[in-house]
Scaffold this active site. Structure first.
Site, PDB file in Angstrom:
ATOM      1  N   ASP A  37      85.794  11.740  56.874  1.00  0.00           N
ATOM      2  CA  ASP A  37      85.594  13.172  57.040  1.00  0.00           C
ATOM      3  C   ASP A  37      84.204  13.506  57.558  1.00  0.00           C
ATOM      4  O   ASP A  37      84.036  14.461  58.312  1.00  0.00           O
ATOM      5  CB  ASP A  37      85.832  13.883  55.707  1.00  0.00           C
ATOM      6  CG  ASP A  37      87.312  14.048  55.400  1.00  0.00           C
ATOM      7  OD1 ASP A  37      88.131  13.878  56.319  1.00  0.00           O
ATOM      8  OD2 ASP A  37      87.653  14.351  54.239  1.00  0.00           O
ATOM      9  N   ARG A  43      81.038  15.783  62.107  1.00  0.00           N
ATOM     10  CA  ARG A  43      80.058  15.617  63.185  1.00  0.00           C
ATOM     11  C   ARG A  43      80.711  15.759  64.547  1.00  0.00           C
ATOM     12  O   ARG A  43      80.129  16.367  65.465  1.00  0.00           O
ATOM     13  CB  ARG A  43      79.360  14.257  63.059  1.00  0.00           C
ATOM     14  CG  ARG A  43      78.385  14.165  61.880  1.00  0.00           C
ATOM     15  CD  ARG A  43      77.558  12.900  61.938  1.00  0.00           C
ATOM     16  NE  ARG A  43      78.387  11.706  61.775  1.00  0.00           N
ATOM     17  CZ  ARG A  43      78.701  11.171  60.598  1.00  0.00           C
ATOM     18  NH1 ARG A  43      78.275  11.750  59.479  1.00  0.00           N
ATOM     19  NH2 ARG A  43      79.428  10.072  60.523  1.00  0.00           N
ATOM     20  N   ASN A  73      82.540  23.028  56.262  1.00  0.00           N
ATOM     21  CA  ASN A  73      83.012  22.966  54.874  1.00  0.00           C
ATOM     22  C   ASN A  73      82.352  24.010  53.988  1.00  0.00           C
ATOM     23  O   ASN A  73      83.011  24.893  53.461  1.00  0.00           O
ATOM     24  CB  ASN A  73      82.779  21.579  54.282  1.00  0.00           C
ATOM     25  CG  ASN A  73      83.931  20.636  54.546  1.00  0.00           C
ATOM     26  OD1 ASN A  73      84.927  21.015  55.146  1.00  0.00           O
ATOM     27  ND2 ASN A  73      83.798  19.414  54.093  1.00  0.00           N
ATOM     28  N   TYR A  80      83.049  19.721  48.063  1.00  0.00           N
ATOM     29  CA  TYR A  80      82.037  19.932  47.020  1.00  0.00           C
ATOM     30  C   TYR A  80      82.437  21.080  46.098  1.00  0.00           C
ATOM     31  O   TYR A  80      82.230  21.038  44.879  1.00  0.00           O
ATOM     32  CB  TYR A  80      80.696  20.205  47.696  1.00  0.00           C
ATOM     33  CG  TYR A  80      79.487  20.128  46.788  1.00  0.00           C
ATOM     34  CD1 TYR A  80      79.571  19.709  45.462  1.00  0.00           C
ATOM     35  CD2 TYR A  80      78.227  20.450  47.285  1.00  0.00           C
ATOM     36  CE1 TYR A  80      78.461  19.628  44.649  1.00  0.00           C
ATOM     37  CE2 TYR A  80      77.102  20.375  46.490  1.00  0.00           C
ATOM     38  CZ  TYR A  80      77.228  19.975  45.166  1.00  0.00           C
ATOM     39  OH  TYR A  80      76.112  19.910  44.376  1.00  0.00           O
ATOM     40  N   ASN A  81      83.008  22.137  46.675  1.00  0.00           N
ATOM     41  CA  ASN A  81      83.430  23.288  45.883  1.00  0.00           C
ATOM     42  C   ASN A  81      84.372  22.898  44.751  1.00  0.00           C
ATOM     43  O   ASN A  81      84.216  23.332  43.607  1.00  0.00           O
ATOM     44  CB  ASN A  81      84.114  24.300  46.813  1.00  0.00           C
ATOM     45  CG  ASN A  81      84.753  25.444  46.063  1.00  0.00           C
ATOM     46  OD1 ASN A  81      84.070  26.321  45.548  1.00  0.00           O
ATOM     47  ND2 ASN A  81      86.078  25.433  46.002  1.00  0.00           N
ATOM     48  N   ALA A 110      76.734  23.946  37.950  1.00  0.00           N
ATOM     49  CA  ALA A 110      76.093  23.752  36.638  1.00  0.00           C
ATOM     50  C   ALA A 110      75.315  24.994  36.218  1.00  0.00           C
ATOM     51  O   ALA A 110      74.104  24.949  35.983  1.00  0.00           O
ATOM     52  CB  ALA A 110      75.192  22.517  36.653  1.00  0.00           C
TER      53      ALA A 110
END
Length: 268
Positions: A58, A63, A128, A171-172, A193
């Site tokens: 990915d 890129r 993303n 990441y979400n 966090a």
């Protein structure tokens, strides 16, 4: 992070021909695959290609999308990396048939404007997500505004991010943010966090929203911003919004597009 344009899903590219540009990551397995595919199908320069085939994971796909966004050719990814959410399965033998049957999705990136402590403006695009992360031992303190209205005067946290629907599984999702349907005109604003408000997990915002993060006490609590691995240090403030003027064109095998992948991800 990624936003699909309305009615863009499941369209097939018109006037498909066989001029293919093969772009591979530096991984040996990807380079070996590129050599084998060029030996079988030939190779065109990206500017002359009708289709660009990205070989890697990915990260390489992101890129490639950034580097070729000015070109008309859609990008078809084949997984030769560790993660392949945006990729199709690798197979040398039937590539031409798969390209003929592939379905086209058009996705919009996020745009990021970030001012650093030295007064320099930075701009970048993110397919993303755009994330803010603490850059020191102490938690970050962020003020969050949406469309120029302060919504959260202080978020004490390790960071926060804004993700598009297809980027919502990256990441979400790891930060306990929601997976968004690919056709939804929303963005995910997710805390990383969170310490105060301790139970605040984020918000769902319209695709048209402009999100601004102001860093509170940046000298004591430095923050960096990241847009698809483009990192900016010592941030003062960041503005994020969807960029509808740019459309990345991605090809998927039938039945394995982003909508299906987003649904399947929630049952694994």
């Amino acid at each position: 992070m990624i936003v699909s344009e309305p009615n863009a899903q499941h369209r097939k590219p018109e006037n498909m021909t066989k001029r293919i540009a093969f772009l591979a990551s530096d991984a040996p397995v990807a380079q070996t695959a590129r050599a084998a595919l060029i030996g079988r199908y030939g190779n065109a320069a990206p500017r002359d290609a009708d289709i660009i085939v990205a070989l890697g994971g990915d990260g390489h796909m992101l890129r490639t999308l950034h580097n070729t966004q000015h070109l008309p050719a859609p990008v078809y990814g084949m997984n030769r990396g560790t993660i392949g959410f945006l990729m199709n399965e690798y197979n040398e033998a039937d590539l031409l048939e798969r390209l003929e049957e592939a379905e086209l999705e058009i996705i919009n990136p996020l745009s990021m404007r970030a001012m650093d402590q030295a007064g320099q403006m930075h701009e970048a695009l993110a397919i993303n997500e755009v994330s803010l992360l603490r850059a020191g031992p102490q938690a970050a303190r962020l003020k969050i505004s949406v469309d120029d209205r302060v919504r959260l005067a202080e978020l004490v946290c390790d960071g926060a991010l804004v993700a598009t629907p297809a980027g919502s599984t990256a990441y979400n999702y790891s930060a306990h943010g929601p997976i968004l349907p690919i056709g939804s005109d929303v963005l995910a604003l997710t805390a990383i966090a969170a310490f105060r408000p301790r139970r605040w997990r984020g918000a769902l915002l319209p695709k048209t929203a402009k999100v601004r993060f102001d860093v509170v006490d940046p000298d004591k609590r430095p923050v960096m911003a990241d847009a698809d691995s483009i990192s900016i240090s010592d941030i003062d403030w960041v503005e994020i919004r969807s960029e509808p003027s740019i459309g990345h064109r991605i090809l998927f095998d039938p039945g394995h597009g982003l909508e299906e992948r987003l649904i399947s991800e929630q049952f694994t």
